[in-house]
Design a protein around this motif. Structure first.
Motif, PDB file in Angstrom:
ATOM      1  N   GLU A   9       0.831  -1.216   0.000  1.00  0.00           N
ATOM      2  CA  GLU A   9       0.000   0.000   0.000  1.00  0.00           C
ATOM      3  C   GLU A   9       0.862   1.262   0.000  1.00  0.00           C
ATOM      4  O   GLU A   9       0.582   2.222  -0.716  1.00  0.00           O
ATOM      5  CB  GLU A   9      -0.940   0.012   1.213  1.00  0.00           C
ATOM      6  N   ILE A  10       1.894   1.262   0.805  1.00  0.00           N
ATOM      7  CA  ILE A  10       2.806   2.413   0.857  1.00  0.00           C
ATOM      8  C   ILE A  10       3.465   2.602  -0.502  1.00  0.00           C
ATOM      9  O   ILE A  10       3.557   3.715  -1.010  1.00  0.00           O
ATOM     10  CB  ILE A  10       3.862   2.227   1.973  1.00  0.00           C
ATOM     11  N   TRP A  11       3.938   1.510  -1.096  1.00  0.00           N
ATOM     12  CA  TRP A  11       4.612   1.593  -2.393  1.00  0.00           C
ATOM     13  C   TRP A  11       3.665   2.134  -3.464  1.00  0.00           C
ATOM     14  O   TRP A  11       4.051   2.970  -4.284  1.00  0.00           O
ATOM     15  CB  TRP A  11       5.144   0.210  -2.782  1.00  0.00           C
ATOM     16  N   ARG A  12       2.416   1.700  -3.431  1.00  0.00           N
ATOM     17  CA  ARG A  12       1.428   2.175  -4.401  1.00  0.00           C
ATOM     18  C   ARG A  12       1.268   3.697  -4.290  1.00  0.00           C
ATOM     19  O   ARG A  12       1.236   4.408  -5.289  1.00  0.00           O
ATOM     20  CB  ARG A  12       0.098   1.461  -4.158  1.00  0.00           C
ATOM     21  N   ARG A  13       1.176   4.204  -3.088  1.00  0.00           N
ATOM     22  CA  ARG A  13       1.050   5.656  -2.886  1.00  0.00           C
ATOM     23  C   ARG A  13       2.335   6.384  -3.269  1.00  0.00           C
ATOM     24  O   ARG A  13       2.304   7.469  -3.833  1.00  0.00           O
ATOM     25  CB  ARG A  13       0.658   5.959  -1.450  1.00  0.00           C
ATOM     26  N   HIS A  14       3.461   5.771  -2.966  1.00  0.00           N
ATOM     27  CA  HIS A  14       4.749   6.367  -3.330  1.00  0.00           C
ATOM     28  C   HIS A  14       4.849   6.526  -4.845  1.00  0.00           C
ATOM     29  O   HIS A  14       5.263   7.574  -5.349  1.00  0.00           O
ATOM     30  CB  HIS A  14       5.890   5.489  -2.809  1.00  0.00           C
ATOM     31  N   GLU A  15       4.472   5.496  -5.589  1.00  0.00           N
ATOM     32  CA  GLU A  15       4.534   5.569  -7.043  1.00  0.00           C
ATOM     33  C   GLU A  15       3.610   6.651  -7.597  1.00  0.00           C
ATOM     34  O   GLU A  15       3.886   7.239  -8.634  1.00  0.00           O
ATOM     35  CB  GLU A  15       4.185   4.214  -7.657  1.00  0.00           C
ATOM     36  N   TYR A  16       2.543   6.935  -6.900  1.00  0.00           N
ATOM     37  CA  TYR A  16       1.598   7.956  -7.333  1.00  0.00           C
ATOM     38  C   TYR A  16       2.170   9.364  -7.138  1.00  0.00           C
ATOM     39  O   TYR A  16       1.886  10.273  -7.903  1.00  0.00           O
ATOM     40  CB  TYR A  16       0.285   7.810  -6.549  1.00  0.00           C
ATOM     41  N   THR A  17       2.985   9.539  -6.110  1.00  0.00           N
ATOM     42  CA  THR A  17       3.468  10.878  -5.778  1.00  0.00           C
ATOM     43  C   THR A  17       4.909  11.157  -6.194  1.00  0.00           C
ATOM     44  O   THR A  17       5.319  12.312  -6.249  1.00  0.00           O
ATOM     45  CB  THR A  17       3.372  11.126  -4.251  1.00  0.00           C
ATOM     46  N   THR A  18       5.692  10.112  -6.454  1.00  0.00           N
ATOM     47  CA  THR A  18       7.117  10.295  -6.701  1.00  0.00           C
ATOM     48  C   THR A  18       7.553   9.453  -7.893  1.00  0.00           C
ATOM     49  O   THR A  18       7.246   8.258  -7.945  1.00  0.00           O
ATOM     50  CB  THR A  18       7.934   9.854  -5.463  1.00  0.00           C
TER      51      THR A  18
END
Length: 159
Positions: free
Chosen positions: A28-37
């Motif tokens: 879940e963290i990685w998914r959000r990271h890919e969205y923002t960075t």
């Protein structure tokens, strides 16, 4: 557990951090990271790897701890010199403190005045739900900290 190169290592410009968690949470963290960075730079990754080496890491942590230990008494003395205008609650384990001030100005307006008039960045307490406060760092080299506090004081003296 979450960590970064920012606070403890004194390298916030690298924008590198990490999380250790159960695999579903990491996904879940990685998914959000890919969205923002898009990605961390090669230079940031390289410098982080050097900073985390066993021969470098302890020196960086000691440097940061030293600046925090030396900086807080400077902040305390500066607060006391303002004779009741300011109070500070010692943080548990950080180089950042919230100063409560006794002025009519809201924290956003006061932070903007400090930036505009004295070229010092502080964070309005309103951003953290604590109006009437300013968030400042004291884990800085002595001369830099003293100069910044004097500049903030010049604005506070003007009301």
């Amino acid at each position: 557990a979450v960590g970064s190169m920012s606070k403890a290592y004194g390298m916030p410009g690298l924008r590198v951090g990490w999380a250790v968690a159960p695999e579903p949470l990491v996904e879940e963290i990685w998914r959000r990271h890919e969205y923002t960075t898009i990605s961390a730079s090669m230079l940031a990754n390289h410098l982080s790897a050097i900073a985390l080496r066993p021969d470098v890491r302890p020196r960086l942590l000691e440097r940061t701890r030293g600046m925090i230990r030396a900086g807080y008494p400077v902040l305390e003395e500066w607060v006391a010199s303002h004779r009741g205008l300011l109070t500070v609650l010692p943080p548990d384990a950080a180089a950042i403190a919230f100063l409560r001030y006794r002025l009519e100005s809201g924290s956003e307006a006061l932070a903007e005045r400090i930036r505009r008039e004295q070229s010092v960045l502080v964070v309005p307490g309103a951003y953290f739900g604590v109006e009437g406060h300013l968030r400042i760092s004291f884990g800085l080299p002595h001369e830099y900290l003293s100069d910044g506090l004097a500049r903030i004081g010049a604005v506070l003296a003007g009301g």
